[in-house]
Design an enzyme around this catalytic site. Structure first.
Site, PDB file in Angstrom:
ATOM      1  N   TYR A   1       0.703  -1.378  -0.061  1.00  0.00           N
ATOM      2  CA  TYR A   1       0.072  -0.156   0.209  1.00  0.00           C
ATOM      3  C   TYR A   1       0.943   1.095  -0.303  1.00  0.00           C
ATOM      4  CZ  TYR A   1      -4.228  -2.060   0.954  1.00  0.00           C
ATOM      5  OH  TYR A   1      -5.588  -2.141   0.742  1.00  0.00           O
TER       6      TYR A   1
ATOM      7  N   LYS B   1       2.873 -15.745   2.862  1.00  0.00           N
ATOM      8  CA  LYS B   1       3.023 -16.036   1.205  1.00  0.00           C
ATOM      9  C   LYS B   1       4.541 -16.472   0.595  1.00  0.00           C
ATOM     10  CE  LYS B   1       2.172 -18.037  -2.944  1.00  0.00           C
ATOM     11  NZ  LYS B   1       0.299 -18.816  -3.287  1.00  0.00           N
TER      12      LYS B   1
ATOM     13  N   ASP C   1      -6.806  -6.849   3.704  1.00  0.00           N
ATOM     14  CA  ASP C   1      -7.763  -6.024   3.362  1.00  0.00           C
ATOM     15  C   ASP C   1      -7.991  -7.341   2.441  1.00  0.00           C
ATOM     16  OD1 ASP C   1      -9.164  -4.111   2.107  1.00  0.00           O
ATOM     17  OD2 ASP C   1      -7.696  -4.570   0.399  1.00  0.00           O
TER      18      ASP C   1
ATOM     19  N   ASP D   1     -12.974  -8.599   3.740  1.00  0.00           N
ATOM     20  CA  ASP D   1     -13.893  -8.607   3.007  1.00  0.00           C
ATOM     21  C   ASP D   1     -14.029  -9.969   3.094  1.00  0.00           C
ATOM     22  OD1 ASP D   1     -13.941  -6.102   2.724  1.00  0.00           O
ATOM     23  OD2 ASP D   1     -14.499  -6.368   1.017  1.00  0.00           O
TER      24      ASP D   1
HETATM   25  C1  IPM Z   1     -10.681  -1.169   4.035  1.00  0.00           C
HETATM   26  C2  IPM Z   1     -10.575  -0.298   2.923  1.00  0.00           C
HETATM   27  C3  IPM Z   1      -9.263   0.552   2.273  1.00  0.00           C
HETATM   28  C4  IPM Z   1      -8.325  -0.420   2.292  1.00  0.00           C
HETATM   29  C5  IPM Z   1      -8.957   1.519   1.614  1.00  0.00           C
HETATM   30  C6  IPM Z   1     -10.914   2.078   1.025  1.00  0.00           C
HETATM   31  C7  IPM Z   1      -8.632   2.614   0.793  1.00  0.00           C
HETATM   32  O1  IPM Z   1     -10.611  -1.111   1.577  1.00  0.00           O
HETATM   33  O2  IPM Z   1     -10.352  -0.002   5.011  1.00  0.00           O
HETATM   34  O3  IPM Z   1     -10.000  -2.216   4.178  1.00  0.00           O
HETATM   35  O4  IPM Z   1      -7.804  -1.163   1.549  1.00  0.00           O
HETATM   36  O5  IPM Z   1      -7.299  -0.163   3.326  1.00  0.00           O
HETATM   37 MN    MN Z   2     -10.666  -3.388   2.936  1.00  0.00          MN
END
Ligand code: IPM
Ligand code: MN
Length: 372
Positions: free
Chosen positions: A142, A189, A245, A249
């Site tokens: 990032y 990984k 990240d 999700d």
């Molecule tokens: C999260 C979001 C952020 C990330 C985005 C909005 C930059 O997806 O907080 O998980 O990727 O960290």
């Molecule tokens: Mn995210």
């Protein structure tokens, strides 16, 4: 307790869901005699329109001068659809994380017993799922150097980690595991990436100081599969920024909706609390977004400040809203309750759970709220 809280609603449904959190914190104030002050700041697309940048200095200063930060969501359709935009709303959030050194992103994934049927996974698979992801938040791909060749045909993002960046979050994760079911899974990984091999080395060494915690390693591809096949095998997951990240999700999907899960981003000096979910711009202003993730983020905040009874009161009220089906349509397509009404119900039940126990729920249908 006195707390100065910076309130950054951001884009999309952020301000709407955050407004429900503030109602709940007012209820906590009243019930437990605390004093919270809320000061709003701009971030994201809203700030770009007002200040020409997604994170104006006044917002950073506000955060630095506050005890805690509540964050809504960030991102708009306009920028999502334009990959060549030079400045993006998300940069505001990334910059804030970096400037305040919020290096540990903590994302609990727990299946609510009342909602097992919402999960896309079978009941016996999700039974007992209760894990917590420690995602490194201020390093890795990032934030590494980004390059685009002059002719725009070759691009690269550098993934870099230092021992220090790994060890500070690893200690947080081990401490958490020690207080839970004593298992820590490092997801990486290491069969391919040099950074992952450094993570393994540093985490293994730190593990020696936490002998009661069983440390295991999983490659991220296998981990993604395991999370779907046997999500209840995990206790504490530790991982780098990008993998965290994606896996968070994926983890949230186990619960059936992203609208439920809170998160905390913690550093040595500052702490920020925000829902897992994105800005859901399609729902903006429609009073349909689920406020629970944001409300549970305030529960995490209260715990962070040692206000455990207060935090439990919030969680109990949330739980009651689910049992009583005072929920938004993502949880019950036939529901007549919106963001505001769910927020009102939860706040009212923090103030006095008994008084509202036999409430006439028919009266708090959309637009007819009698619980203020
Ligand atoms: C999260 C979001 C952020 C990330 C985005 C909005 C930059 O997806 O907080 O998980 O990727 O960290
Ligand atoms: Mn995210």
């Amino acid at each position: 307790m006195n707390l100065k809280i910076a309130v950054l609603g951001g884009d999309g449904v952020g301000p709407e869901v955050l407004a429900q959190s503030l109602k709940c914190l007012r209820a906590v104030e009243e019930t437990f005699h605390h004093h919270f002050t809320f000061t709003e700041g701009d971030i994201g697309a809203v700030a770009m329109e007002k200040y020409g940048k997604p994170l104006p200095e006044v917002t950073t200063e506000l955060c630095r001068a506050s005890d805690s930060i509540l964050f809504g969501t960030i991102g708009t359709l306009k920028y999502d659809a334009n990959p060549s935009a030079k400045v993006r709303p998300e940069q505001g959030l990334l910059q804030l994380r970096r400037e305040l050194e919020l290096f540990a992103n903590i994302r609990p994934v727990k299946v609510f017993p009342t909602l097992v049927n919402k999960s896309p996974l079978k009941k016996h698979v999700i039974f007992g799922t209760d894990f917590i992801i420690y995602r490194e938040l201020t390093g890795g791909i990032y934030f590494g150097e980004k390059k685009l060749s002059k002719d725009g045909t070759i691009a690269s993002d550098l993934c870099e980690y230092s021992e220090k960046e790994i060890s500070r979050i690893a200690h947080f994760a081990f401490k958490s595991a020690k207080n839970r079911r004593k298992k820590l899974t490092l997801i990486d990984k290491a069969n391919v990436l040099e950074t992952s091999r450094l993570w393994r080395k540093v985490v293994t060494k730190i593990g020696e100081s936490y002998p009661e915690v069983a440390l295991e390693f999983l490659f991220v591809d296998n981990a993604a599969m395991q999370m779907m096949l046997h999500p209840n095998q995990f206790d504490v997951i530790l991982t780098e920024n990008m993998f965290g990240d994606i896996l968070s999700d994926q983890g949230s999907a186990i619960c059936g909706t992203k609208g439920l899960l809170p998160s905390a981003s913690i550093g040595n000096d500052f702490a920020m609390f925000e829902p897992f979910h994105g800005s859901y711009p399609q729902a903006e202003g429609k009073n349909i977004a689920n406020p629970i993730a944001s409300i549970l983020s305030t529960a995490m905040m209260l715990s962070h400040f040692g206000l455990h009874e207060e935090s439990s009161a919030v969680v109990t009220a949330v739980d009651k809203s689910m049992r009583k089906q005072i929920v938004t349509q993502d949880l019950n397509p036939d529901s007549k309750y919106g963001t505001n009404e769910v927020g009102d119900f939860i706040a009212a039940n923090i103030i006095d759970s008994d008084e509202n126990y036999n409430y006439n729920y028919e009266n708090i249908g959309l637009g007819r709220s009698t619980i203020i």
